[in-house]
Design a protein around this motif. Structure first.
Motif, PDB file in Angstrom:
ATOM      1  N   UNK A 195       0.643  -1.132  -0.081  1.00 13.84           N
ATOM      2  CA  UNK A 195       0.221  -0.092   0.069  1.00 13.84           C
ATOM      3  C   UNK A 195       1.065   1.338  -0.056  1.00 13.84           C
ATOM      4  N   UNK A 196       1.831   1.162   0.752  1.00 17.96           N
ATOM      5  CA  UNK A 196       2.815   2.367   0.789  1.00 17.96           C
ATOM      6  C   UNK A 196       3.316   2.624  -0.561  1.00 17.96           C
ATOM      7  N   UNK A 197       4.143   1.707  -1.020  1.00 20.30           N
ATOM      8  CA  UNK A 197       4.904   1.636  -2.468  1.00 20.30           C
ATOM      9  C   UNK A 197       3.689   2.292  -3.516  1.00 20.30           C
ATOM     10  N   UNK A 198       2.622   1.515  -3.693  1.00 19.72           N
ATOM     11  CA  UNK A 198       1.410   2.165  -4.536  1.00 19.72           C
ATOM     12  C   UNK A 198       1.033   3.575  -4.525  1.00 19.72           C
ATOM     13  N   UNK A 199       0.723   4.067  -3.235  1.00 19.68           N
ATOM     14  CA  UNK A 199       0.555   5.146  -2.785  1.00 19.68           C
ATOM     15  C   UNK A 199       1.704   6.251  -3.362  1.00 19.68           C
ATOM     16  N   UNK A 200       2.795   5.931  -2.944  1.00 20.38           N
ATOM     17  CA  UNK A 200       4.005   6.784  -3.420  1.00 20.38           C
ATOM     18  C   UNK A 200       4.040   7.006  -4.679  1.00 20.38           C
ATOM     19  N   UNK A 201       4.020   5.849  -5.443  1.00 22.56           N
ATOM     20  CA  UNK A 201       4.079   5.824  -6.923  1.00 22.56           C
ATOM     21  C   UNK A 201       3.086   6.172  -7.788  1.00 22.56           C
ATOM     22  N   UNK A 202       1.917   6.367  -7.043  1.00 25.32           N
ATOM     23  CA  UNK A 202       0.932   6.731  -7.698  1.00 25.32           C
ATOM     24  C   UNK A 202       0.876   8.176  -8.495  1.00 25.32           C
ATOM     25  N   UNK A 203       0.637   8.389  -9.850  1.00 23.88           N
ATOM     26  CA  UNK A 203       0.594   9.618 -10.361  1.00 23.88           C
ATOM     27  C   UNK A 203      -0.100  10.679  -9.736  1.00 23.88           C
ATOM     28  N   UNK A 204       0.539  12.070  -9.667  1.00 30.20           N
ATOM     29  CA  UNK A 204      -0.060  13.022  -9.018  1.00 30.20           C
ATOM     30  C   UNK A 204       0.199  14.325  -9.755  1.00 30.20           C
ATOM     31  N   UNK A 205      -1.115  14.759 -10.377  1.00 31.87           N
ATOM     32  CA  UNK A 205      -1.085  16.050 -11.290  1.00 31.87           C
ATOM     33  C   UNK A 205      -1.547  17.213 -10.660  1.00 31.87           C
ATOM     34  N   UNK A 206      -1.968  17.217  -9.506  1.00 28.18           N
ATOM     35  CA  UNK A 206      -2.382  18.418  -8.568  1.00 28.18           C
ATOM     36  C   UNK A 206      -1.990  18.350  -7.345  1.00 28.18           C
ATOM     37  N   UNK A 207      -1.974  19.420  -6.614  1.00 24.68           N
ATOM     38  CA  UNK A 207      -1.349  19.570  -5.227  1.00 24.68           C
ATOM     39  C   UNK A 207      -2.207  18.796  -4.459  1.00 24.68           C
ATOM     40  N   UNK A 208      -3.404  18.699  -4.380  1.00 24.54           N
ATOM     41  CA  UNK A 208      -4.132  17.740  -3.571  1.00 24.54           C
ATOM     42  C   UNK A 208      -3.535  16.332  -3.626  1.00 24.54           C
ATOM     43  N   UNK A 209      -3.300  15.830  -4.811  1.00 26.42           N
ATOM     44  CA  UNK A 209      -2.962  14.467  -4.930  1.00 26.42           C
ATOM     45  C   UNK A 209      -1.569  14.592  -4.517  1.00 26.42           C
ATOM     46  N   UNK A 210      -0.771  15.428  -4.468  1.00 26.84           N
ATOM     47  CA  UNK A 210       0.856  15.335  -3.798  1.00 26.84           C
ATOM     48  C   UNK A 210       0.689  15.610  -2.301  1.00 26.84           C
ATOM     49  N   UNK A 211      -0.168  16.411  -1.892  1.00 27.87           N
ATOM     50  CA  UNK A 211      -0.420  16.479  -0.472  1.00 27.87           C
ATOM     51  C   UNK A 211      -0.907  15.014   0.125  1.00 27.87           C
TER      52      UNK A 211
END
Length: 219
Positions: free
Chosen positions: A175-191
């Motif tokens: 779960x950690x690795x999936x969350x960290x490696x998931x694409x993040x295209x906006x500030x909320x996703x990065x946060x």
């Protein structure tokens, strides 16, 4: 010069080796009930996530109750536990603790659990030391499982799964690795990644999270 080893020297060496092997075998046999008691305690406690924090504390006390007479066998006060003492009573109520103490040589009367052991009994001291080390390992396991269970409660997708100690570390690492490696295209996703990065950092560097690191190693 004659380099032949005298026959009696060879015989003495063989006799000493056989004696050492017999002593080792005897020590293993004496420790076997202790190993079984610690393992039974460990297996029972690892499937009760609601008790991880309290059980870890109590198992830590058990480790001290074994370590003290092992380190200071000449000190009588470490060989007698008062059953009416609040801490002793609480620890004894934890699943498997009394059985571990009894396997190590403690026996009960109306008011005490007492370790009837001579200070010069090196075999008993060694058995106590080995038991303390095994109990310390069980405490580290509970500390790790407590952290895993706490993270599961914070993550709905993990909390929805039934608890099982086997595989819990692997599921959390995934779960950690999936969350960290998931694409993040906006500030909320990065946060949203920040808590997972912190969790990943902790499981990589915290001493007690050994199973998590073992699950991370092959990836």
């Amino acid at each position: 010069p004659n380099r032949c080893v005298p026959l009696y020297t060879r015989a003495d060496r063989i006799a000493n080796q056989m004696s050492a092997a017999a002593s080792s075998s005897s020590a293993d046999a004496a420790y076997a009930p202790v190993a079984r008691a610690v393992e039974a305690m460990r297996q029972s406690l690892r499937e009760a996530p609601e008790r991880f924090a309290a059980a870890s504390k109590d198992v830590g006390v058990l480790q001290k109750l074994l370590r003290n007479p092992a380190d200071q066998p000449e000190e009588p006060r470490f060989r007698k536990l008062k059953l009416t003492n609040a801490t002793v009573a609480r620890v004894l109520a934890t699943t498997g603790v009394r059985e571990v103490l009894e396997a190590c040589g403690f026996s009960a009367d109306a008011e005490h659990l007492e370790l009837r052991m001579e200070a010069t009994d090196t075999a008993a001291v060694a058995r106590l030391s080995s038991a303390a080390e095994a109990v310390e390992a069980a405490q580290r396991m509970l500390q790790e499982l407590h952290w895993i269970a706490t993270v599961r409660d914070e993550v709905p997708s993990l909390a929805a799964r039934p608890w099982a100690a086997d595989g819990a570390a692997h599921a959390l690492v995934q779960a950690c690795l999936a969350a960290v490696s998931a694409p993040a295209s906006d500030p909320l996703a990065l946060a949203a990644k920040i808590p997972w990065v912190r969790r990943l950092n902790r499981l990589m560097f915290s001493a007690e999270l050994q199973e998590c690191r073992s699950s991370l190693s092959p990836l």
